[in-house]
Write a protein that holds these residues in place. Structure first.
Motif, PDB file in Angstrom:
ATOM      1  N   UNK A  89      29.927  29.366  42.807  1.00  0.00           N
ATOM      2  CA  UNK A  89      30.708  30.053  41.776  1.00  0.00           C
ATOM      3  C   UNK A  89      32.013  29.323  41.487  1.00  0.00           C
ATOM      4  N   UNK A  90      32.345  28.324  42.305  1.00  0.00           N
ATOM      5  CA  UNK A  90      33.658  27.668  42.244  1.00  0.00           C
ATOM      6  C   UNK A  90      34.032  27.128  40.857  1.00  0.00           C
ATOM      7  N   UNK A  91      33.196  26.332  40.190  1.00  0.00           N
ATOM      8  CA  UNK A  91      33.615  25.782  38.893  1.00  0.00           C
ATOM      9  C   UNK A  91      33.967  26.859  37.875  1.00  0.00           C
ATOM     10  N   UNK A  92      33.098  27.840  37.727  1.00  0.00           N
ATOM     11  CA  UNK A  92      33.353  28.901  36.747  1.00  0.00           C
ATOM     12  C   UNK A  92      34.556  29.747  37.145  1.00  0.00           C
ATOM     13  N   UNK A  93      34.619  30.120  38.412  1.00  0.00           N
ATOM     14  CA  UNK A  93      35.708  30.988  38.853  1.00  0.00           C
ATOM     15  C   UNK A  93      37.061  30.291  38.743  1.00  0.00           C
ATOM     16  N   UNK A  94      37.157  29.086  39.246  1.00  0.00           N
ATOM     17  CA  UNK A  94      38.455  28.402  39.271  1.00  0.00           C
ATOM     18  C   UNK A  94      38.952  28.098  37.857  1.00  0.00           C
ATOM     19  N   UNK A  95      38.053  27.676  36.974  1.00  0.00           N
ATOM     20  CA  UNK A  95      38.469  27.392  35.600  1.00  0.00           C
ATOM     21  C   UNK A  95      38.903  28.663  34.873  1.00  0.00           C
ATOM     22  N   UNK A  96      38.280  29.794  35.234  1.00  0.00           N
ATOM     23  CA  UNK A  96      38.662  31.067  34.615  1.00  0.00           C
ATOM     24  C   UNK A  96      39.951  31.616  35.220  1.00  0.00           C
ATOM     25  N   UNK A  97      40.157  31.378  36.521  1.00  0.00           N
ATOM     26  CA  UNK A  97      41.306  31.961  37.224  1.00  0.00           C
ATOM     27  C   UNK A  97      42.584  31.163  37.041  1.00  0.00           C
ATOM     28  N   UNK A  98      42.472  29.868  36.779  1.00  0.00           N
ATOM     29  CA  UNK A  98      43.659  29.011  36.775  1.00  0.00           C
ATOM     30  C   UNK A  98      44.690  29.475  35.751  1.00  0.00           C
ATOM     31  N   UNK A  99      44.253  29.923  34.601  1.00  0.00           N
ATOM     32  CA  UNK A  99      45.195  30.381  33.576  1.00  0.00           C
ATOM     33  C   UNK A  99      45.978  31.599  34.054  1.00  0.00           C
ATOM     34  N   UNK A 100      45.278  32.527  34.717  1.00  0.00           N
ATOM     35  CA  UNK A 100      45.933  33.726  35.226  1.00  0.00           C
ATOM     36  C   UNK A 100      46.961  33.381  36.300  1.00  0.00           C
ATOM     37  N   UNK A 101      46.602  32.465  37.177  1.00  0.00           N
ATOM     38  CA  UNK A 101      47.552  32.039  38.212  1.00  0.00           C
ATOM     39  C   UNK A 101      48.763  31.359  37.588  1.00  0.00           C
ATOM     40  N   UNK A 102      48.514  30.461  36.639  1.00  0.00           N
ATOM     41  CA  UNK A 102      49.620  29.729  36.021  1.00  0.00           C
ATOM     42  C   UNK A 102      50.530  30.654  35.222  1.00  0.00           C
ATOM     43  N   UNK A 103      49.966  31.716  34.634  1.00  0.00           N
ATOM     44  CA  UNK A 103      50.794  32.651  33.879  1.00  0.00           C
ATOM     45  C   UNK A 103      51.751  33.419  34.794  1.00  0.00           C
ATOM     46  N   UNK A 104      51.420  33.463  36.085  1.00  0.00           N
ATOM     47  CA  UNK A 104      52.268  34.120  37.083  1.00  0.00           C
ATOM     48  C   UNK A 104      53.120  33.108  37.860  1.00  0.00           C
ATOM     49  N   UNK A 105      53.140  31.850  37.375  1.00  0.00           N
ATOM     50  CA  UNK A 105      53.922  30.776  37.989  1.00  0.00           C
ATOM     51  C   UNK A 105      53.504  30.484  39.429  1.00  0.00           C
ATOM     52  N   UNK A 106      52.215  30.618  39.718  1.00  0.00           N
ATOM     53  CA  UNK A 106      51.716  30.333  41.054  1.00  0.00           C
ATOM     54  C   UNK A 106      51.411  28.846  41.185  1.00  0.00           C
ATOM     55  N   UNK A 107      51.930  28.217  42.220  1.00  0.00           N
ATOM     56  CA  UNK A 107      51.611  26.813  42.509  1.00  0.00           C
ATOM     57  C   UNK A 107      50.291  26.772  43.256  1.00  0.00           C
ATOM     58  N   UNK A 108      49.324  26.021  42.729  1.00  0.00           N
ATOM     59  CA  UNK A 108      48.016  25.910  43.354  1.00  0.00           C
ATOM     60  C   UNK A 108      47.896  24.602  44.114  1.00  0.00           C
ATOM     61  N   UNK A 109      47.303  24.683  45.290  1.00  0.00           N
ATOM     62  CA  UNK A 109      47.006  23.499  46.086  1.00  0.00           C
ATOM     63  C   UNK A 109      45.535  23.579  46.480  1.00  0.00           C
TER      64      UNK A 109
END
Length: 440
Positions: free
Chosen positions: A278-298
């Motif tokens: 599920x990683x490709x679909x989930x991460x591509x869908x979730x990244x915008x939500x994380x970035x909108x909350x100013x979350x730094x992803x590693x």
């Protein structure tokens, strides 16, 4: 000042703290004998006193925040230090919630006839005196004091230097509330110096439980420097595992809430584990939500093949950020996810998102943590949200109490045996009587 003068001063301070602890212990004994109604009235008086002192409390906190900012306080600590009107109102509401809870004292847990006229009871009673040491959490003063009073315990509080003015204002209001209903204000005491902290840890004759709330190094220091039992947790390294059978939108909402609703909390996630299917679909869908909350992803290497983010290092898997940072790792199976949590988790709170009931059951059975969740945010790990009214802290130890510790963690029990001239010799020898061991 000469060395002899310094030694004399330290000795005087130590004596003063012993006397303070003695007063708190004596006050606790009297408090524990009061009926439920009297302790509940005390809590209502405290709530009203805190409401009346709101402007004074918030003004004191504003000064603490200003000083802490000038000294370069970390953002996570600042978030815990900052009080606003809503946060204070929630704390005061918590006091009233505690008053509404069932009385934890004088509960008969066991009522057993050992023989005719010989009855054994196990009855709950207060621990005695709590020593609670915390960093940058002035609202903890309110939560802890209300739980202590409801459970008939005295409490000696030691807040961090960054919150000293806030703590003083809060304790002043609490003590005024106690005085209004005729209860000795010595039941709630506040220490203000590091030296007093070290002395408090030595008072095993007068203090029954130490509860530290702070960083890993701080909790370890407390555990290494006292003979008093210690309740608490050192780390809050929490994980969310997104299984291959997860509902995508549900998983994104839970991940965002678990990380961003209050990132400084010990129950916020630090690591996101994602099944490779599920990683490709989930991460591509979730990244915008994380970035909108100013979350730094590693991310690990497999995550970097999907997202253009900062690489995660080995240290990231064992780091409690307490900030808007999350580490992402792609795993091949449930078993690998559980193994990662076993290796790096702190036994605090772990969660899985999946629509597969069997997978969820396996996760919740095999993951060793105080809280294990299915399809919900880790931020629910909280005494207030559990219906405990408030909490004195969260314990990750194996022995109870475990998880958010409310009233039930602040009482113990004693065995009371009542007879009528019964002696053990009657139950030994050739003509020994038999015990009935009948539950009444």
């Amino acid at each position: 000042m000469s060395l002899s003068s310094i030694a004399a001063s330290q000795s005087t301070d130590s004596i003063a703290l012993v006397e303070l602890a003695k007063k708190t212990r004596a006050s606790a004994l009297r408090l524990g004998m009061l009926p439920t109604e009297a302790r509940n009235q005390a809590l209502e008086a405290i709530a009203q006193s805190l409401e009346g002192a709101t402007s004074e409390i918030l003004a004191a906190n504003a000064v603490d925040c200003e000083v802490a900012t000038a000294e370069g306080i970390a953002s996570a600590l600042y978030a815990r230090l900052k009080l606003n009107d809503n946060k204070l109102k929630e704390a005061i509401s918590g006091v009233r919630d505690v008053a509404e809870l069932p009385d934890p004292l004088a509960v008969v847990q066991l009522n057993r006839e050992l023989d005719e006229g010989l009855v054994l009871q196990r009855i709950t009673c207060p621990l005695g005196v709590l020593g609670v040491i915390f960093e940058a959490r002035p609202d903890a003063v309110v939560q802890i004091s209300s739980l202590a009073i409801k459970s008939g315990n005295g409490v000696i509080l030691k807040g961090g230097k960054e919150a000293i003015r806030s703590c003083e204002a809060l304790v002043k209001a609490i003590q005024q509330g106690l005085q209004q209903v005729g209860i000795d204000p010595a039941i709630v005491q506040l220490l203000t110096t590091r030296e007093e902290t070290l002395q408090l840890l030595k008072l095993d004759q007068f203090v029954d439980l130490i509860i530290p709330r702070g960083s890993n190094s701080f909790v370890q220091f407390v555990q290494d420097n006292t003979r008093i039992p210690v309740l608490g947790h050192a780390d809050g390294i929490c994980h969310l595992y997104v299984d291959k059978a997860a509902d995508m939108q549900k998983a994104i909402a839970i991940a965002i809430d678990s990380k961003t609703q209050y990132p400084a909390a010990c129950n916020a996630i630090e690591t996101l584990l994602v099944h490779h299917e599920i990683a490709p679909d989930f991460l591509l869908a979730a990244v915008t939500s994380f970035q909108s909350k100013q979350v730094e992803l590693r991310g690990d290497q497999r995550t970097l093949e999907i997202l253009n983010i900062k690489p995660a290092t080995e240290a990231d898997w064992s780091t409690e950020y307490s900030d808007l940072v999350v580490a992402i790792k792609i795993v091949d199976s449930l078993e690998v996810a559980i193994a990662h949590i076993t290796a790096y988790g702190s036994r605090h709170t772990e969660a899985i998102v999946t629509e597969d009931v069997q997978t969820a059951a396996t996760f919740m059975t095999q993951v060793d943590a105080a809280g294990v969740y299915h399809n919900c945010s880790t931020r629910f790990a909280d005494g207030f949200r559990y219906g405990f009214g408030a909490e004195v802290g969260i314990s990750t130890q194996k022995m109870p109490p475990r998880g958010p510790v409310g009233l039930e963690g602040l009482v113990t029990y004693k065995y009371q045996l009542v007879g009528n001239g019964h002696i053990v010799a009657s139950y030994t020898g050739d003509r020994a009587k038999s015990f009935t061991h009948r539950d009444l």
